[in-house]
Write an enzyme that holds these catalytic residues in place. Structure first.
Site, PDB file in Angstrom:
ATOM      1  N   HIS A   1       0.875  -1.175   0.000  1.00  0.00           N
ATOM      2  CA  HIS A   1       0.000   0.000   0.000  1.00  0.00           C
ATOM      3  C   HIS A   1       0.914   1.228   0.000  1.00  0.00           C
ATOM      4  O   HIS A   1       1.731   1.405   0.915  1.00  0.00           O
ATOM      5  CB  HIS A   1      -0.922  -0.012   1.223  1.00  0.00           C
ATOM      6  CG  HIS A   1      -1.881  -1.160   1.195  1.00  0.00           C
ATOM      7  ND1 HIS A   1      -2.044  -2.027   2.245  1.00  0.00           N
ATOM      8  CD2 HIS A   1      -2.700  -1.591   0.210  1.00  0.00           C
ATOM      9  CE1 HIS A   1      -2.951  -2.933   1.917  1.00  0.00           C
ATOM     10  NE2 HIS A   1      -3.358  -2.703   0.683  1.00  0.00           N
TER      11      HIS A   1
ATOM     12  N   GLU B   1       1.356  -5.266  11.030  1.00  0.00           N
ATOM     13  CA  GLU B   1       0.737  -3.927  11.112  1.00  0.00           C
ATOM     14  C   GLU B   1       1.480  -3.173  12.209  1.00  0.00           C
ATOM     15  O   GLU B   1       1.510  -3.596  13.361  1.00  0.00           O
ATOM     16  CB  GLU B   1      -0.746  -4.049  11.464  1.00  0.00           C
ATOM     17  CG  GLU B   1      -1.583  -4.716  10.393  1.00  0.00           C
ATOM     18  CD  GLU B   1      -1.807  -3.855   9.155  1.00  0.00           C
ATOM     19  OE1 GLU B   1      -1.481  -2.644   9.201  1.00  0.00           O
ATOM     20  OE2 GLU B   1      -2.300  -4.391   8.146  1.00  0.00           O
TER      21      GLU B   1
HETATM   22  O1  LIG Z   1      -6.256  -0.285   8.162  1.00  0.00           O
HETATM   23  C1  LIG Z   1      -6.858  -0.969   7.352  1.00  0.00           C
HETATM   24  O2  LIG Z   1      -8.105  -0.959   7.265  1.00  0.00           O
HETATM   25  C2  LIG Z   1      -6.102  -1.868   6.412  1.00  0.00           C
HETATM   26  C3  LIG Z   1      -4.675  -2.094   6.820  1.00  0.00           C
HETATM   27  C4  LIG Z   1      -4.087  -3.086   5.857  1.00  0.00           C
HETATM   28  O3  LIG Z   1      -3.668  -2.706   4.787  1.00  0.00           O
HETATM   29  N1  LIG Z   1      -4.136  -4.366   6.247  1.00  0.00           N
HETATM   30  C5  LIG Z   1      -3.778  -5.420   5.367  1.00  0.00           C
HETATM   31  C6  LIG Z   1      -3.932  -6.729   6.067  1.00  0.00           C
HETATM   32  C7  LIG Z   1      -3.516  -7.878   5.167  1.00  0.00           C
HETATM   33  C8  LIG Z   1      -3.868  -9.243   5.743  1.00  0.00           C
HETATM   34  O4  LIG Z   1      -5.053  -9.500   5.956  1.00  0.00           O
HETATM   35  O5  LIG Z   1      -2.944 -10.054   5.927  1.00  0.00           O
HETATM   36  C9  LIG Z   1      -4.718  -5.357   4.169  1.00  0.00           C
HETATM   37  O6  LIG Z   1      -5.897  -5.036   4.385  1.00  0.00           O
HETATM   38  O7  LIG Z   1      -4.276  -5.627   3.068  1.00  0.00           O
HETATM   39 ZN   LIG Z   2      -1.464  -2.027   4.196  1.00  0.00          ZN
END
Ligand SMILES: O=C(O)CCC(=O)N[C@@H](CCC(=O)O)C(=O)O
Ligand SMILES: [Zn+2]
Length: 336
Positions: free
Chosen positions: A59, A216
């Site tokens: 991201h 995260e």
């Molecule tokens: O803050 C948020 O809503 C999204 C944060 C984020 O980018 N989280 C990842 C997690 C990936 C996973 O589930 O392993 C995503 O949503 O891609």
């Molecule tokens: Zn992310």
């Protein structure tokens, strides 16, 4: 410093280096592979058998982890860090990084494990490229140890600042020792997934056999504004991993909170409504009976679980994608 140590600068400038291979004074080889992709190979005598994939910028607006990888690579290129591991550094979405946005056309982290084949456009091509880069890096040698940390920051604040998401594969247990290593790296909680996913870490875990995690690490902010994101413990742990020193040898899981996914809330239509405050923090508890979301055809998500918490609430995702995850405490009985 060697020019390839400036991978971040090269990537943000969209510049392909003229010299693709450089050697540090201690014999470490840096090889530029593609935009935002650089392989580090230690001298054979120091190689400890670990293949470490470090990715950030999947991201484009999640800059603290991008800056962390930049520091690590510069340390190697300045001959201050002496790798014992093979390492692949990946900046996931260079165009989104240049724009300072999460993505350009669609969320790159929903396009892995072949999902890019059903799509098109900039991010679909990049997901395909990243899968190939990761697969070629890990190669066919099953005698080596494969580890992938995909580094992110979250859109919102969080009651638990630094946490990991651990992918799932049928018949494969989550590893306690990997969690102990994360604990020593400052990770306070882990979400144990219980179904297949289309994220980058889920791809390297399930398709390439790596131990893999999405980490995260705090709240997403612009480049240079990350002083509130404290990555000191993780950075020390990565130095140790890179140099082949033990991380968390005497570590335990003490203080680490474990959760599992109870339900993913999927947005099906433009009528989708998520009934949480805009500034709700990740890991906020929701009481049984709480009406969490509504969608077309009278679909309602009502919290039934005891101890439920919400993470990643986002009603703006595209239809068909997850708009929140409901999680519950896990006792860790399934760890191996
Ligand atoms: O803050 C948020 O809503 C999204 C944060 C984020 O980018 N989280 C990842 C997690 C990936 C996973 O589930 O392993 C995503 O949503 O891609
Ligand atoms: Zn992310």
């Amino acid at each position: 410093m060697l020019a390839l140590g400036k991978l971040l600068e090269l990537t943000l400038a969209g510049h392909e280096p003229s010299a693709k291979i450089q050697l540090t004074p201690d014999g470490t080889r840096l090889r530029w592979l593609d935009e935002g992709a650089l392989e580090v190979t230690p001298p054979a005598a120091r190689d400890n058998g670990l293949d470490l994939l470090l990715s950030a910028g999947i991201h484009g607006n999640e800059t603290a982890p991008i800056e962390l990888l930049d520091r690590l690579l510069r340390g190697i290129a300045r001959n201050e860090l002496h790798p014992a591991a093979r390492i692949l550094f990946l900046f996931g979405n260079p165009e989104a990084m240049r724009r300072g946005e999460r993505y350009v056309e669609q969320d790159l982290n929903r396009l892995f494990s072949g999902r890019h084949e059903q799509s098109s456009g900039f991010e679909a091509i990049r997901a395909c490229d990243l899968e190939h880069l990761a697969a070629n890096f890990f190669g066919k040698d099953t005698g080596r140890t494969r580890l992938h940390y995909d580094l992110h920051t979250a859109i919102r604040g969080s009651k638990i600042e630094q946490f990991a998401l651990y992918p799932w594969q049928e018949g494969r247990a989550h590893s306690r020792s990997e969690l102990e290593r994360l604990r020593a790296a400052g990770i306070e909680a882990v979400l144990l997934q219980n179904k297949a996913s289309i994220t980058f870490s889920a791809y390297t875990y399930a398709q390439l056999g790596a131990e893999a995690f999405t980490l995260e690490l705090g709240k997403a902010r612009a480049f240079g504004q990350n002083e509130l994101v404290n990555l000191d413990l993780l950075e020390s742990a990565l130095h140790a991993l890179i140099e082949g020193r033990e991380v968390g040898e005497d570590s335990t899981l003490d203080g680490m909170q474990l959760f599992s996914v109870s339900r993913e809330v999927i947005k099906h239509s433009d009528s989708f409504q998520l009934h949480v405050p805009a500034d709700i923090e990740n890991f906020t508890e929701l009481e049984p009976g709480y009406l969490l979301a509504e969608d077309i055809a009278d679909t309602r998500w009502i919290v039934e679980e005891q101890g439920a918490r919400i993470i990643f609430p986002n009603p703006k995702v595209k239809n068909g994608l997850r708009a929140a995850i409901l999680i519950v405490p896990d006792d860790g009985a399934g760890l191996a």
